[in-house]
Design a protein around this motif. Structure first.
Motif, mmCIF file in Angstrom:
data_model
loop_
_atom_site.group_PDB
_atom_site.id
_atom_site.type_symbol
_atom_site.label_atom_id
_atom_site.label_comp_id
_atom_site.label_asym_id
_atom_site.label_seq_id
_atom_site.Cartn_x
_atom_site.Cartn_y
_atom_site.Cartn_z
ATOM 1 N N GLY A 1 43.909 33.304 45.739
ATOM 2 C CA GLY A 1 43.368 32.587 46.887
ATOM 3 C C GLY A 1 44.332 31.553 47.436
ATOM 4 O O GLY A 1 44.480 31.411 48.663
ATOM 5 N N VAL A 2 45.004 30.825 46.544
ATOM 6 C CA VAL A 2 46.006 29.847 46.991
ATOM 7 C C VAL A 2 47.156 30.559 47.694
ATOM 8 O O VAL A 2 47.643 30.103 48.746
ATOM 9 C CB VAL A 2 46.519 29.021 45.802
ATOM 10 C CG1 VAL A 2 47.712 28.160 46.212
ATOM 11 C CG2 VAL A 2 45.410 28.140 45.246
ATOM 12 N N ALA A 3 47.598 31.689 47.131
ATOM 13 C CA ALA A 3 48.717 32.420 47.733
ATOM 14 C C ALA A 3 48.351 32.945 49.116
ATOM 15 O O ALA A 3 49.140 32.848 50.065
ATOM 16 C CB ALA A 3 49.129 33.575 46.821
ATOM 17 N N THR B 1 38.458 34.042 44.847
ATOM 18 C CA THR B 1 39.589 34.274 45.758
ATOM 19 C C THR B 1 39.229 33.911 47.184
ATOM 20 O O THR B 1 39.976 33.193 47.879
ATOM 21 C CB THR B 1 40.016 35.753 45.685
ATOM 22 O OG1 THR B 1 40.411 36.079 44.361
ATOM 23 C CG2 THR B 1 41.177 36.018 46.635
ATOM 24 N N VAL B 2 38.095 34.396 47.664
ATOM 25 C CA VAL B 2 37.706 34.170 49.057
ATOM 26 C C VAL B 2 37.480 32.685 49.331
ATOM 27 O O VAL B 2 37.954 32.145 50.339
ATOM 28 C CB VAL B 2 36.443 34.988 49.387
ATOM 29 C CG1 VAL B 2 35.913 34.619 50.762
ATOM 30 C CG2 VAL B 2 36.747 36.484 49.332
ATOM 31 N N SER C 1 39.758 30.268 51.664
ATOM 32 C CA SER C 1 39.136 29.544 52.768
ATOM 33 C C SER C 1 39.409 28.044 52.673
ATOM 34 O O SER C 1 39.673 27.383 53.690
ATOM 35 C CB SER C 1 37.632 29.809 52.773
ATOM 36 O OG SER C 1 36.982 29.056 53.770
ATOM 37 N N GLY C 2 39.346 27.504 51.459
ATOM 38 C CA GLY C 2 39.588 26.077 51.294
ATOM 39 C C GLY C 2 41.018 25.681 51.613
ATOM 40 O O GLY C 2 41.259 24.675 52.290
ATOM 41 N N LEU D 1 53.356 19.926 48.545
ATOM 42 C CA LEU D 1 52.327 20.208 49.543
ATOM 43 C C LEU D 1 51.239 21.119 48.974
ATOM 44 O O LEU D 1 50.056 20.946 49.281
ATOM 45 C CB LEU D 1 52.963 20.863 50.774
ATOM 46 C CG LEU D 1 53.906 19.993 51.608
ATOM 47 C CD1 LEU D 1 54.524 20.813 52.728
ATOM 48 C CD2 LEU D 1 53.180 18.786 52.172
ATOM 49 N N VAL D 2 51.672 22.090 48.151
ATOM 50 C CA VAL D 2 50.689 23.004 47.567
ATOM 51 C C VAL D 2 49.888 22.326 46.465
ATOM 52 O O VAL D 2 48.654 22.371 46.457
ATOM 53 C CB VAL D 2 51.391 24.267 47.025
ATOM 54 C CG1 VAL D 2 50.393 25.162 46.300
ATOM 55 C CG2 VAL D 2 52.052 25.038 48.159
#
Length: 334
Positions: free
Chosen positions: A159-161, A215-216, A220-221, A243-244
């Motif tokens: 999800g982050v990627a 993941t979703v 989205s976040g 930043l990440v």
């Protein structure tokens, strides 16, 4: 109201404080409801009908006496007393419900056996089959923990990627939209064929059910983080890793926890189905065994354990959320 009681009431949720003065009948009926259950169980009991009937009736009488005595001076017990007063209506309803259950099953036999056993029959399961039920509960917890952790970590990373990288999102988004909505149980035949053991196949299915919502919601976040946060951080010389790790992920954590909650419910449903079809132990296996032997009291006992286990795990996850997101504590209730 004393100063101590007022302070305790102020610590309760607003809905709980509002409910306290509106339900005085609960504080009066909780003890008598359990005493009524004890009287019905003991007075109408015929020796030899069901095991542990006398013990069940005595336990109900003891609880009724404790409730009747403690609710009378609950205001002096501080926070536990306020919680007891708040839960008294539910305790009263539970006592009356068990009384009705006892009457229509053990006393009047209005519901057919063995499909609808009386309460003391379920108590017998907990007292005599606790070893097998406990072993099954532990097996389910281990399987759920492994699959849930794998799915949560994989879903969080993906999800982050997707939320951060357009290139990853370009390739992963269509696959996620095509595969993700499929029920994890639809992969049962393929999983048990591909993986070397039923345990690993069940772990994969639990991880799959967990990974999609995590993941979703993580994606989205991360994608919805205010761009001004990144501009300010870049102005101060922040690196892409900063930043990440220090901007995008902390800002997306509320969405991540929503995905974790959804994933836990989905993984629990898949866990039961997988255990019914593949593994040699677990609550799903226990349910199937009980159904095969027409031991419906054992089945109901397993369902009670499942409900307590799932509710307890969600409660622990909420405690973790309140600790990590202390600035949002109390925003989402359970």
């Amino acid at each position: 109201m004393s100063a101590t009681t007022g302070a305790v009431a102020g610590a309760l949720p607003r809905a709980a404080r509002a409910a306290l003065p509106r339900l005085p009948w609960g504080r009066l009926a909780a003890g008598p409801a359990w005493l009524l259950l004890a009287a019905v169980t003991l007075a109408l009991h015929e020796d030899g009908d069901f095991a542990y009937t006398r013990e069940f009736g005595l336990a109900a009488a003891g609880l009724g006496l404790v409730l009747a005595a403690s609710l009378g001076f609950a205001g002096r017990l501080g926070r536990p007393g306020e919680r007891l007063r708040h839960g008294a209506p539910w305790l009263a309803v539970a006592g009356l419900g068990l009384t009705a259950w006892e009457v229509v099953t053990a006393k009047l036999a209005l519901l057919p056996m063995p499909f609808f056993p009386p309460p003391q029959a379920i108590l017998e399961v907990f007292l005599e089959d606790y070893a097998r039920l406990g072993t099954s509960t532990l097996a389910s917890l281990l399987l759920l923990a492994g699959g849930y952790l794998i799915g949560a970590l994989a879903g969080f990373g993906l999800g982050v990627a997707i939320g951060w990288s357009r290139a990853v999102g370009y390739w992963a988004h269509p696959v996620l939209r095509f595969v993700g909505p499929l029920p994890a149980t639809a992969w049962l035949p393929l999983a048990f064929f591909v993986f070397p053991s039923s345990w690993s196949a069940s772990t994969f299915l639990v991880a799959l059910a967990t990974g999609f919502p995590v993941t979703v919601l993580t994606w989205s976040g991360v994608a919805g983080v205010n761009k001004a946060y990144f501009d300010v951080a870049r102005t101060l010389g922040a690196s892409p890793a900063f930043l990440v790790l220090r901007v995008a992920i902390p800002a997306a954590l509320p969405h991540v926890f929503v995905g974790l909650f959804m994933g836990l419910g989905a993984s629990f449903a898949v866990l039961v189905v997988a255990e019914m079809l593949g593994v040699k132990a677990g609550l799903g296996w226990y349910l199937q065994w009980a159904q095969g032997w027409a031991a419906y009291a054992n089945m109901y006992a397993a369902l009670i354990v499942m409900a307590l286990m799932c509710s307890g795990l969600i409660t622990l996850l909420f405690r973790l959320r309140d600790r990590v997101l202390s600035w949002q504590k109390g925003l989402v209730q359970w």
